[in-house]
Design a protein around this motif. Structure first.
Motif, PDB file in Angstrom:
ATOM      1  N   ARG A  16      40.741  10.669  -9.842  1.00 33.25           N
ATOM      2  CA  ARG A  16      41.125  10.217 -11.178  1.00 33.25           C
ATOM      3  C   ARG A  16      40.886   8.714 -11.332  1.00 33.25           C
ATOM      4  N   ALA A  17      40.462   8.335 -12.511  1.00 30.57           N
ATOM      5  CA  ALA A  17      40.062   6.953 -12.760  1.00 30.57           C
ATOM      6  C   ALA A  17      41.238   5.986 -12.667  1.00 30.57           C
ATOM      7  N   TYR A  32      40.804   8.591 -21.087  1.00 37.60           N
ATOM      8  CA  TYR A  32      40.544   7.289 -20.502  1.00 37.60           C
ATOM      9  C   TYR A  32      39.576   6.472 -21.354  1.00 37.60           C
ATOM     10  N   TYR A  88      38.048  12.858 -23.156  1.00 38.19           N
ATOM     11  CA  TYR A  88      38.785  12.221 -22.070  1.00 38.19           C
ATOM     12  C   TYR A  88      39.635  11.048 -22.572  1.00 38.19           C
ATOM     13  N   TYR A 107      36.323  14.269  -6.354  1.00 40.54           N
ATOM     14  CA  TYR A 107      36.617  13.980  -7.760  1.00 40.54           C
ATOM     15  C   TYR A 107      37.953  13.237  -7.800  1.00 40.54           C
ATOM     16  N   GLU A 153      29.946   8.963 -15.672  1.00 38.80           N
ATOM     17  CA  GLU A 153      29.775   7.712 -14.913  1.00 38.80           C
ATOM     18  C   GLU A 153      29.275   6.614 -15.848  1.00 38.80           C
ATOM     19  N   VAL A 184      31.374  10.185  -4.558  1.00 41.23           N
ATOM     20  CA  VAL A 184      32.613  10.148  -5.323  1.00 41.23           C
ATOM     21  C   VAL A 184      32.276  10.305  -6.804  1.00 41.23           C
ATOM     22  N   ARG A 185      33.026  11.128  -7.521  1.00 40.64           N
ATOM     23  CA  ARG A 185      32.881  11.216  -8.967  1.00 40.64           C
ATOM     24  C   ARG A 185      34.209  10.868  -9.621  1.00 40.64           C
ATOM     25  N   LEU A 186      34.143  10.133 -10.725  1.00 40.86           N
ATOM     26  CA  LEU A 186      35.365   9.690 -11.389  1.00 40.86           C
ATOM     27  C   LEU A 186      35.834  10.660 -12.455  1.00 40.86           C
ATOM     28  N   GLY A 187      37.124  10.893 -12.478  1.00 43.07           N
ATOM     29  CA  GLY A 187      37.713  11.609 -13.601  1.00 43.07           C
ATOM     30  C   GLY A 187      37.863  10.637 -14.754  1.00 43.07           C
ATOM     31  N   ALA A 188      38.420  11.091 -15.858  1.00 42.32           N
ATOM     32  CA  ALA A 188      38.570  10.177 -16.978  1.00 42.32           C
ATOM     33  C   ALA A 188      39.844  10.488 -17.765  1.00 42.32           C
TER      34      ALA A 188
END
Ligand SMILES: Cc1cc2nc3c(=O)[nH]c(=O)nc-3n(C[C@H](O)[C@H](O)[C@H](O)COP(=O)(O)O)c2cc1C
Ligand code: SF4
Ligand code: FES
Ligand code: FES
Lengths: 539, 157
Positions: free
Chosen positions: A247-248, B68, B66, A245, B28, A285-289
């Motif tokens: 961070r973006a 972002y 979020y 995980y 995603e 892989v996973r993205l945070g936001a």
């Protein structure tokens, strides 16, 4: 395809021979910071210069990850043909390309860009986690393998039972580097003991502490090290699926990790029945936001599952009920990066480094009012004074040192009187702070500590997920109260209220965010009470 | 114009398909949508909800949780000021103040002509270069408050 240790070693030999025979090496830093200083243009200029002088065959240019001294970027090192000697350069720009290539041709270093590696910033460091960084090309799995990569994983598959692996990690005394310091071996053991068809390994690359960048550097500079640590964990715990995980805000790290996963899968180092064993392991892989709370274990899992990142009550613990309700191991990036060396050199070796209660090394990001901002890896037990004044070169601009903040928004400030403290999990806790993930922010005497406490409180206020009242309302109220002190409009009873509210938020919040949010206030009251008293007006 | 919007929906559709219309791939998908459209409009969120068969309230809930994700379109140019600890200690607030004053917008806002948005971030991981700002896609480190405006004027010129 690599299907045995012999294959792996043959590939390593082949790559090493290629490098040795071929040429000397120019290593250009392509980490996030140096990229922003124009390191890609620099690399291009160096390439053109080498090409036009017909040196292609004798000098190889490669991109490497963050060398740690980002403030003096772009960092370049030149390594002679026999790899016996390397010269470090700092503040290199495209304009230096021709001078640098001149220096290679006539064998005299480029004096005015030379970086003195005999200074404490370099000599005090002990590199385990960062050992490959600045040396290998993160985009090239063969380079990692040539430096001994994946050997620990294959050894574990070949020669060790899952139990042996866990035993070794337990002996090492490795504790989680994400902040809490929970013993890694014990965490793994509890998941390994749960009977379940499906288990998961998760790597926490959320790096929420704003002002810290240790995990960023490891992910983008040595991504295979993390994959190897996760695969070993998978084997030890009986898990066949891993998630990282990230961070973006770290697009470069995401890119490097994805590329690394692709390469490892292509070589059969990840995938089904690795090296003809019955162990299979895949990683995604996973993205945070952009939510700080998602660094918290249960919130991170909610986020991977596609939900709002609200933490939940524990128990049940992740070892029983983690991702999709299955037993799960969650460790920090740096924790996983320590695994391969532990398997390679043995738990006892690792245990011999550091202090009694905290073995090994720790990577710190030194920032704030300090001469050498950057990334350093030192043995646990190094004193704060060594970190700040020897390694960090002290406080610049003729100012005086006032405090050092560790542990980010969950941590505290430590005053000058405690600088001889030997850094480890316990000592920092006793001093009213925490180890945290490794961000160290130096504060000089021009700063007001109440304002710093307010900065962190406001951060927690805006990052609070809102699920429980003590944290949601408490952090807001605390921010407003701190404003009163900053504006010199507080009363004596406000001071009492401030202290009382800190205790309430600390004890009544549901997750670590709320429970630790008052720490910056509590520690500044403890050591810098007069700055609060100065905010109290008599009328 | 319409056609380009269609293309963008196609990109989004493709990404959802690649992830098997998996409900858990919502975040995603939102990332892809934001990359494609620049922000997450109500129509886009509704489209995602119907394709992934998730209630719209859930999609909206996640998108707003979020930081972002942006629910409003950004300006033609963007300046992002890092407000992480390392940058704060090195005077990031001052930089925000100067920009706010010069362009009459607050953090999170866009100038009425749509030319410039001012945003803040938690940390880019370039803390050694604090204070750090990003002008469009260009990262600038060790920023001096007095030079910030020049950098921005240059960008929106
Ligand atoms: C609010 C909050 C934020 C956190 N952020 C992070 C983070 O960014 N990275 C991290 O590794 N751990 C973070 N943690 C700690 C994790 O919950 C977890 O303990 C850790 O990742 C476990 O790995 P370790 O045992 O290897 O340290 C955070 C905890 C809390 C309460
Ligand atoms: S303590 Fe704060 S962040 Fe944690 S669950 Fe409660 S409101 Fe959310
Ligand atoms: S990014 Fe180049 S030294 Fe850190
Ligand atoms: S605190 Fe600004 S880049 Fe990290």
């Amino acid at each position: 395809m690599i299907t045995s240790i012999d294959d792996l070693q043959a590939l390593a030999e082949k790559k090493r021979a290629e490098c040795d025979e071929n040429s000397s090496e120019l290593r250009v830093c392509a980490g996030t910071s140096c990229l922003s200083l124009g390191s890609s243009e620099l690399k291009k200029s160096l390439q053109d210069e080498i090409q036009s002088r017909g040196l292609n065959d004798s000098c190889n240019i490669k991109s490497v990850g963050c060398n740690g001294l980002c403030a003096n970027g772009t960092l370049v090192s030149y390594c002679t043909k026999d790899k016996s000697k390397s010269t470090f350069y700092e503040r290199v720009t495209s304009g230096d390309a021709s001078g640098l290539v001149d220096s290679i041709q006539n064998g005299t270093p480029l004096e005015d860009r030379m970086c003195d590696i005999s200074q404490p910033f370099f000599t005090y460091q002990k590199k385990i986690v960062l050992e490959n960084i600045g040396i290998i090309d993160p985009d090239d799995i063969e380079d990692y393998i040539a430096h001994g990569g994946y050997l620990s994983f294959f050894r574990a598959l070949d020669e060790m039972s899952p139990k042996d692996v866990i035993e070794e990690v337990k002996i090492s005394g490795l504790r989680g580097r994400g902040g809490g310091g929970y013993p890694t071996g014990i965490k793994w053991e509890s998941v390994s003991k749960v009977l379940s068809e499906q288990k998961y390994i998760i790597c926490n690359g959320d790096e929420g502490d704003p002002g810290a960048f240790m995990d960023r550097a490891v992910m983008e500079s040595d991504p295979h090290r993390i994959l190897e640590g996760m695969a070993i964990a998978g084997y030890a715990c009986g898990a066949n699926k891993g998630y990282i995980y990230v961070r973006a805000e770290y697009p470069l790290a995401v890119d490097k990790l994805n590329r690394a996963i692709k390469q490892a899968t292509k070589l059969g180092i990840l995938g089904e029945n690795i090296a003809h064993s019955n162990f299979s392991f895949n990683i995604e892989v996973r993205l945070g936001a952009g939510a700080f709370v998602c660094g918290e274990a249960t919130a991170l899992i909610a986020s991977i599952e596609g939900n709002r990142g609200n933490p939940r009550q524990k128990p049940p613990h992740l070892s029983d009920y983690g991702l999709w309700g299955e037993p799960t191991v969650l460790n920090n990036v740096e924790t996983f990066a320590n695994i391969a060396p532990i398997i390679k050199n043995g738990g006892a070796w690792y245990k011999s480094i550091g202090t009694e209660s905290s073995s090994g090394t720790k990577v710190f990001a030194l920032t704030g009012h300090i001469q050498n901002t950057g990334l350093v890896e030192v043995p646990m037990g190094t004193t704060l004074r060594e970190l700040i004044f020897d390694i960090g070169g002290g406080v610049p601009d003729g100012k005086k040192f006032k405090a050092i903040q560790s542990g980010g928004p969950s941590g505290g400030c430590i005053p000058e009187s405690l600088l001889d403290l030997h850094v480890d999990y316990e000592s920092l806790k006793n001093a009213g702070s925490i180890m945290g993930s490794g961000g160290l922010i130096v504060i000089d005497d021009s700063s007001n500590m109440v304002e710093i406490a307010r900065f962190f409180m406001d951060f927690c206020r805006s990052e609070s997920c809102g699920k429980c009242t003590p944290c949601r309302v408490g952090t807001t109220e605390l921010t407003l109260l701190l404003d009163k002190f900053i504006n010199k409009k507080a009363t004596k009873s406000d001071f009492e209220l401030l202290k009382e509210m800190c205790e309430i938020v600390k004890s009544a919040s549901l997750c670590g965010l709320g429970q630790t949010a008052p720490n910056p206030v509590i520690s500044t009251i403890k050591y810098f009470e007069d700055e609060y008293l100065a905010g109290i007006s008599d009328d | 114009m319409l056609e380009t919007i269609d293309d963008r929906y196609k990109t989004l559709e493709k990404s959802m398909k690649k992830l098997g219309y998996d409900k858990s791939a919502l975040i995603e998908t939102l990332h892809t949508a934001q990359e494609t459209f620049g922000y997450l409009g109500i129509d886009t969120l509704k489209f995602i909800a119907s394709r992934l068969k998730v209630p719209y309230s859930k999609v909206y809930g996640v998108a707003t949780f979020y930081n972002y994700f942006m629910l409003k379109p950004k300006g033609k140019h963007n300046v992002v000021v890092c407000m992480g600890t390392a940058c704060y200690i090195k005077g990031a607030e001052k930089i925000v103040e100067i920009i706010e004053q010069r362009f009459g917008i607050k953090v999170g806002e866009t100038t009425p002509d749509g030319l410039l948005s001012l945003l803040s971030a938690r940390c880019f991981g370039s803390c050694s270069l604090a204070p750090v700002i990003i002008c469009d896609d260009k990262t600038k480190g060790k920023v001096l408050p007095e030079n910030t405006l020049c950098d921005i004027e240059e960008m929106i010129k």
